[in-house]
Design an enzyme around this catalytic site. Sequence first.
Site, PDB file in Angstrom:
ATOM      1  N   PHE A 163      51.397  55.478  43.071  1.00 18.36           N
ATOM      2  CA  PHE A 163      51.336  56.939  43.088  1.00 18.36           C
ATOM      3  C   PHE A 163      50.571  57.430  44.298  1.00 18.36           C
ATOM      4  O   PHE A 163      49.385  57.157  44.464  1.00 18.36           O
ATOM      5  CB  PHE A 163      50.722  57.459  41.791  1.00 18.36           C
ATOM      6  CG  PHE A 163      51.115  58.870  41.523  1.00 18.36           C
ATOM      7  CD1 PHE A 163      52.373  59.185  41.003  1.00 18.36           C
ATOM      8  CD2 PHE A 163      50.252  59.926  41.815  1.00 18.36           C
ATOM      9  CE1 PHE A 163      52.750  60.487  40.778  1.00 18.36           C
ATOM     10  CE2 PHE A 163      50.616  61.232  41.587  1.00 18.36           C
ATOM     11  CZ  PHE A 163      51.874  61.522  41.061  1.00 18.36           C
ATOM     12  N   LYS A 196      54.603  72.457  45.303  1.00 12.23           N
ATOM     13  CA  LYS A 196      53.566  72.839  46.230  1.00 12.23           C
ATOM     14  C   LYS A 196      53.264  71.733  47.225  1.00 12.23           C
ATOM     15  O   LYS A 196      52.592  71.948  48.221  1.00 12.23           O
ATOM     16  CB  LYS A 196      52.271  73.151  45.440  1.00 12.23           C
ATOM     17  CG  LYS A 196      52.375  74.318  44.494  1.00 12.23           C
ATOM     18  CD  LYS A 196      50.997  74.634  43.898  1.00 12.23           C
ATOM     19  CE  LYS A 196      50.943  74.144  42.487  1.00 12.23           C
ATOM     20  NZ  LYS A 196      49.734  74.476  41.745  1.00 12.23           N
ATOM     21  N   GLY A 197      53.760  70.542  46.941  1.00 12.62           N
ATOM     22  CA  GLY A 197      53.379  69.357  47.707  1.00 12.62           C
ATOM     23  C   GLY A 197      53.638  69.438  49.198  1.00 12.62           C
ATOM     24  O   GLY A 197      53.021  68.735  49.985  1.00 12.62           O
ATOM     25  N   ARG A 231      45.080  67.171  46.814  1.00 11.23           N
ATOM     26  CA  ARG A 231      45.983  67.774  47.809  1.00 11.23           C
ATOM     27  C   ARG A 231      45.291  67.941  49.163  1.00 11.23           C
ATOM     28  O   ARG A 231      45.932  67.949  50.201  1.00 11.23           O
ATOM     29  CB  ARG A 231      46.463  69.148  47.343  1.00 11.23           C
ATOM     30  CG  ARG A 231      47.413  69.134  46.152  1.00 11.23           C
ATOM     31  CD  ARG A 231      48.109  70.485  46.017  1.00 11.23           C
ATOM     32  NE  ARG A 231      48.739  70.686  44.717  1.00 11.23           N
ATOM     33  CZ  ARG A 231      49.961  70.252  44.397  1.00 11.23           C
ATOM     34  NH1 ARG A 231      50.666  69.580  45.274  1.00 11.23           N
ATOM     35  NH2 ARG A 231      50.463  70.482  43.199  1.00 11.23           N
ATOM     36  N   GLU A 256      60.306  68.243  52.056  1.00 10.37           N
ATOM     37  CA  GLU A 256      59.750  67.695  50.815  1.00 10.37           C
ATOM     38  C   GLU A 256      58.573  66.776  51.129  1.00 10.37           C
ATOM     39  O   GLU A 256      58.542  66.142  52.183  1.00 10.37           O
ATOM     40  CB  GLU A 256      60.823  66.834  50.164  1.00 10.37           C
ATOM     41  CG  GLU A 256      61.297  67.136  48.792  1.00 10.37           C
ATOM     42  CD  GLU A 256      60.347  67.324  47.653  1.00 10.37           C
ATOM     43  OE1 GLU A 256      59.154  67.646  47.839  1.00 10.37           O
ATOM     44  OE2 GLU A 256      60.804  67.169  46.527  1.00 10.37           O
ATOM     45  N   ASP A 257      57.634  66.691  50.221  1.00 13.21           N
ATOM     46  CA  ASP A 257      56.540  65.744  50.416  1.00 13.21           C
ATOM     47  C   ASP A 257      56.994  64.309  50.182  1.00 13.21           C
ATOM     48  O   ASP A 257      56.732  63.431  50.982  1.00 13.21           O
ATOM     49  CB  ASP A 257      55.334  66.099  49.519  1.00 13.21           C
ATOM     50  CG  ASP A 257      55.698  66.229  48.037  1.00 13.21           C
ATOM     51  OD1 ASP A 257      56.891  66.115  47.671  1.00 13.21           O
ATOM     52  OD2 ASP A 257      54.786  66.472  47.229  1.00 13.21           O
ATOM     53  N   LYS A 294      60.033  56.672  48.487  1.00 12.21           N
ATOM     54  CA  LYS A 294      59.719  55.484  47.693  1.00 12.21           C
ATOM     55  C   LYS A 294      60.991  54.692  47.462  1.00 12.21           C
ATOM     56  O   LYS A 294      62.056  55.267  47.285  1.00 12.21           O
ATOM     57  CB  LYS A 294      59.169  55.905  46.327  1.00 12.21           C
ATOM     58  CG  LYS A 294      57.701  56.210  46.313  1.00 12.21           C
ATOM     59  CD  LYS A 294      57.224  56.195  44.873  1.00 12.21           C
ATOM     60  CE  LYS A 294      56.188  57.267  44.658  1.00 12.21           C
ATOM     61  NZ  LYS A 294      55.835  57.407  43.237  1.00 12.21           N
ATOM     62  N   ASP A 316      61.273  60.344  45.305  1.00 13.89           N
ATOM     63  CA  ASP A 316      61.064  59.181  44.444  1.00 13.89           C
ATOM     64  C   ASP A 316      62.393  58.809  43.792  1.00 13.89           C
ATOM     65  O   ASP A 316      63.170  58.047  44.353  1.00 13.89           O
ATOM     66  CB  ASP A 316      59.978  59.513  43.419  1.00 13.89           C
ATOM     67  CG  ASP A 316      59.650  58.348  42.501  1.00 13.89           C
ATOM     68  OD1 ASP A 316      60.176  57.247  42.728  1.00 13.89           O
ATOM     69  OD2 ASP A 316      58.861  58.527  41.552  1.00 13.89           O
ATOM     70  N   ASP A 362      49.658  65.663  45.031  1.00 16.85           N
ATOM     71  CA  ASP A 362      48.621  65.759  44.001  1.00 16.85           C
ATOM     72  C   ASP A 362      48.825  64.783  42.865  1.00 16.85           C
ATOM     73  O   ASP A 362      49.924  64.261  42.650  1.00 16.85           O
ATOM     74  CB  ASP A 362      48.636  67.153  43.388  1.00 16.85           C
ATOM     75  CG  ASP A 362      49.853  67.348  42.483  1.00 16.85           C
ATOM     76  OD1 ASP A 362      50.989  67.153  42.965  1.00 16.85           O
ATOM     77  OD2 ASP A 362      49.670  67.660  41.296  1.00 16.85           O
TER      78      ASP A 362
END
Length: 177
Positions: free
Chosen positions: A155, A47-48, A168, A102-103, A134, A106, A162
């Site tokens: 983070f 959902k990001g 969010r 994509e948000d 990242k 990582d 989230d």
Amino acid sequence: MPSPTTPEEKPEVLITAARIRARVVELGAEITRDYAGRSLVLVGVLKGCFVFLADLARTVDLPLEVDFMGISSYEGKATTGVVRITVDLARPIEGKDVLLVEDIVDSGLTMDYLLKNLATRKPRSLKVCALLEKPAAARRQVAIDYRGFQIEDGFAVGYGLDQDERFRNLPYVGLVR
Ligand code: IMP
Ligand code: MG
């Protein structure tokens, strides 16, 4: 009477809303240039992606379709290492130019899995746009074609991202300690 919700501590600001806005406009212009004369399918990773995708889509001046993939690999702050499809595309992408949105990338595990999965559906092209990246030591080799910002370890939350479904709706990208 219901007990009042405890006021939550606001995460420290990492990237302001204004910086995000400016960068999204740049990405949209770049995408518009690169795909000139073609049409594009933006595939958001739920959902990001939902805030980033909504802003990005409005900066792309091309005939556009939007679709979504739902992926789950995180519980809280730690990856489970297992990627699971929770929502699949509504329409076929065969022969289409597809841009995955994509948000954050990582470990690259999610993106690696998604790219392999979508490639089997024979899109005409398949590229990646991520708001955040990242610097992961054990990174899979995933090429990010359009990247918003590189961030330090820690983070990130806000602007769609989230921590256990919280934060969010923050208009900026923050850091949770
Ligand atoms: P990866 O598979 O390790 O690259 O992780 C990608 C997914 O994990 C992203 O789509 C996010 O949903 C989530 N994720 C990774 N790092 C963060 C973070 O710092 N904040 C919020 N979500 C994260
Ligand atoms: Mg997430």
